[in-house]
Motif scaffolding. Structure first.
Motif, short mmCIF file in Angstrom:
data_model
loop_
_atom_site.label_atom_id
_atom_site.label_comp_id
_atom_site.label_asym_id
_atom_site.label_seq_id
_atom_site.Cartn_x
_atom_site.Cartn_y
_atom_site.Cartn_z
N ASP A 84 0.85 -1.19 0.00
CA ASP A 84 0.00 0.00 0.00
C ASP A 84 0.89 1.24 0.00
N VAL A 85 0.49 2.23 -0.78
CA VAL A 85 1.19 3.52 -0.76
C VAL A 85 0.51 4.38 0.28
N GLU A 86 1.23 4.71 1.35
CA GLU A 86 0.64 5.50 2.43
C GLU A 86 0.46 6.95 2.01
N THR A 87 -0.63 7.55 2.43
CA THR A 87 -1.00 8.93 2.07
C THR A 87 -0.82 9.16 0.57
N ALA A 88 -1.39 8.25 -0.22
CA ALA A 88 -1.21 8.31 -1.67
C ALA A 88 -1.74 9.60 -2.28
N TYR A 89 -2.73 10.21 -1.63
CA TYR A 89 -3.31 11.44 -2.17
C TYR A 89 -2.32 12.61 -2.22
N LEU A 90 -1.19 12.47 -1.52
CA LEU A 90 -0.19 13.54 -1.52
C LEU A 90 0.74 13.47 -2.73
N TYR A 91 0.68 12.35 -3.45
CA TYR A 91 1.58 12.16 -4.59
C TYR A 91 0.88 12.49 -5.90
N ALA A 92 1.65 12.38 -6.96
CA ALA A 92 1.10 12.65 -8.29
C ALA A 92 0.04 11.60 -8.62
N LEU A 93 -0.76 11.90 -9.65
CA LEU A 93 -1.84 11.02 -10.06
C LEU A 93 -1.28 9.64 -10.42
N LEU A 94 -1.92 8.60 -9.84
CA LEU A 94 -1.52 7.22 -10.17
C LEU A 94 -2.41 6.70 -11.28
N THR A 95 -1.84 6.01 -12.24
CA THR A 95 -2.60 5.41 -13.32
C THR A 95 -3.12 4.05 -12.88
N LEU A 96 -4.41 3.81 -13.09
CA LEU A 96 -4.99 2.53 -12.73
C LEU A 96 -4.80 1.55 -13.88
N TYR A 155 -4.06 -0.12 -8.31
CA TYR A 155 -5.44 0.32 -8.11
C TYR A 155 -5.46 1.28 -6.92
N VAL A 156 -5.61 2.55 -7.23
CA VAL A 156 -5.59 3.63 -6.23
C VAL A 156 -4.27 3.56 -5.46
N ASP A 157 -4.31 3.10 -4.19
CA ASP A 157 -3.07 3.05 -3.41
C ASP A 157 -2.55 1.63 -3.19
N ASP A 158 -3.17 0.67 -3.88
CA ASP A 158 -2.72 -0.72 -3.80
C ASP A 158 -1.90 -1.09 -5.02
N ILE A 159 -0.75 -1.72 -4.81
CA ILE A 159 0.09 -2.18 -5.91
C ILE A 159 0.42 -3.65 -5.70
N ILE A 160 0.11 -4.46 -6.70
CA ILE A 160 0.45 -5.88 -6.68
C ILE A 160 1.44 -6.12 -7.82
N ARG A 180 10.16 2.31 -2.57
CA ARG A 180 10.38 2.78 -1.21
C ARG A 180 11.19 4.09 -1.20
N LYS A 181 12.06 4.27 -2.20
CA LYS A 181 12.87 5.49 -2.27
C LYS A 181 12.02 6.72 -2.61
N LYS A 182 10.91 6.46 -3.30
CA LYS A 182 10.10 7.59 -3.78
C LYS A 182 8.82 7.79 -2.96
N TYR A 183 8.27 6.69 -2.42
CA TYR A 183 7.01 6.77 -1.69
C TYR A 183 7.14 6.11 -0.32
N ARG A 184 6.21 6.47 0.55
CA ARG A 184 6.08 5.75 1.81
C ARG A 184 5.17 4.56 1.57
N ILE A 185 5.73 3.35 1.68
CA ILE A 185 4.94 2.16 1.38
C ILE A 185 5.00 1.18 2.55
N THR A 186 4.03 0.28 2.58
CA THR A 186 4.03 -0.78 3.59
C THR A 186 5.00 -1.87 3.14
N GLU A 187 5.35 -2.76 4.05
CA GLU A 187 6.21 -3.89 3.71
C GLU A 187 5.47 -4.83 2.76
#
Length: 257
Positions: free
Chosen positions: A22-34, A51-56, A73-80
């Motif tokens: 999961d990308v934490e506080t995803a709304y703070l980043y640029a638009l993600l393409t679904l 999909y939104v803030d979920d990446i598989i 991880r270098k660019k976004y705050r993500i979960t493990e």
């Protein structure tokens, strides 16, 4: 969900290592393409679903998967990275495939509606012969609770419990005016949920075939129509409450063919 199932089937067939973050506080980043992205590079091939803030993501090379997670991880705050498909879905990776389960979600449903492991278990979602008819009078509170319950089991039916489809259909027809036996049916469903339940497996095939497609192949004799015995009607588990022995038999037929 169809896209996720398709990707998990591909991951399983190709022996990919996969993870979900999961990308934490995803709304703070640029638009993600679904959508799904397929990056090819021999051993560095990687499949990505956003999909939104979920990446598989998945790769045949486990190191490539880990490197990709490191770059994110270098660019976004993500979960493990994990193999769980979000807070309401879990996956189990085995030698013969990937199993999608909802043990945690089911446990939360039981807790939400006041059931514990001490409750007596049932063996089918609804008792054979159960009928539900809308009540004559409206009860706003009863309607609200009924809608919450049906919504909760609907999600389970879509993801990992297709045998709940008939139960969802029957109960949704009366949830606007729940009858006096609605509560008893709800308790029966929850009691059955305590039992080790079947899960979606890569061998469980969901194939959507359009009417004209069928007509075409029948006309060209590329498919053969055969009679199916009454006891082998797999659709019965999706359309009506069944006796325990028939219910269990059809569950095994769906899972193992």
């Amino acid at each position: 969900m169809r896209t996720l199932r398709t990707l998990l089937a591909i991951y399983s067939a190709r022996g990919f290592y996969f993870g979900q973050i999961d990308v934490e506080t995803a709304y703070l980043y640029a638009l993600l393409t679904l959508g799904c992205t397929h990056l090819v590079g021999t051993e560095n091939e990687i499949w990505i679903l956003v999909y939104v803030d979920d990446i598989i993501f998945a790769s045949k090379n486990e190191q490539t998967k880990d490197i990709f997670a490191g770059h994110l991880r270098k660019k976004y705050r993500i979960t493990e990275p994990t193999t769980d498909m979000g807070t309401r879905n879990e996956s189990i990776v085995r030698a013969d495939g990937i199993i999608l389960t909802q043990d945690l979600y089911v446990s939360k449903i039981l807790e939400r509606f006041g059931f514990t492991s001490a409750a007596k278990s049932a063996t089918t979602p609804l008792a054979h012969g159960t009928t539900l008819t809308r009540a004559d009078e409206e009860d706003a509170e009863a309607r609200h609770l009924a809608q919450q319950f049906v919504g909760a089991i609907l999600y389970a039916a879509v993801i990992s419990r297709p045998d709940l489809s008939s139960t969802v259909r029957v109960m949704s027809h009366v949830m606007s005016k729940p009858p006096s036996n609605f509560e008893a049916c709800k308790k029966h469903v929850l009691r059955e949920a305590l039992v080790d339940h079947p899960t979606s497996h890569r061998r469980t095939k969901h194939i959507e075939i359009r009417r004209e497609f069928i007509k075409f192949h029948i006309g060209h004799e590329t498919v053969k129509i055969e009679r199916v015995s009454t006891k082998d009607q797999l659709a019965d588990i999706l359309t009506k409450p069944l006796r325990q022995d028939i219910h269990n038999y059809l569950v095994q037929m769906i899972l193992h063919g």
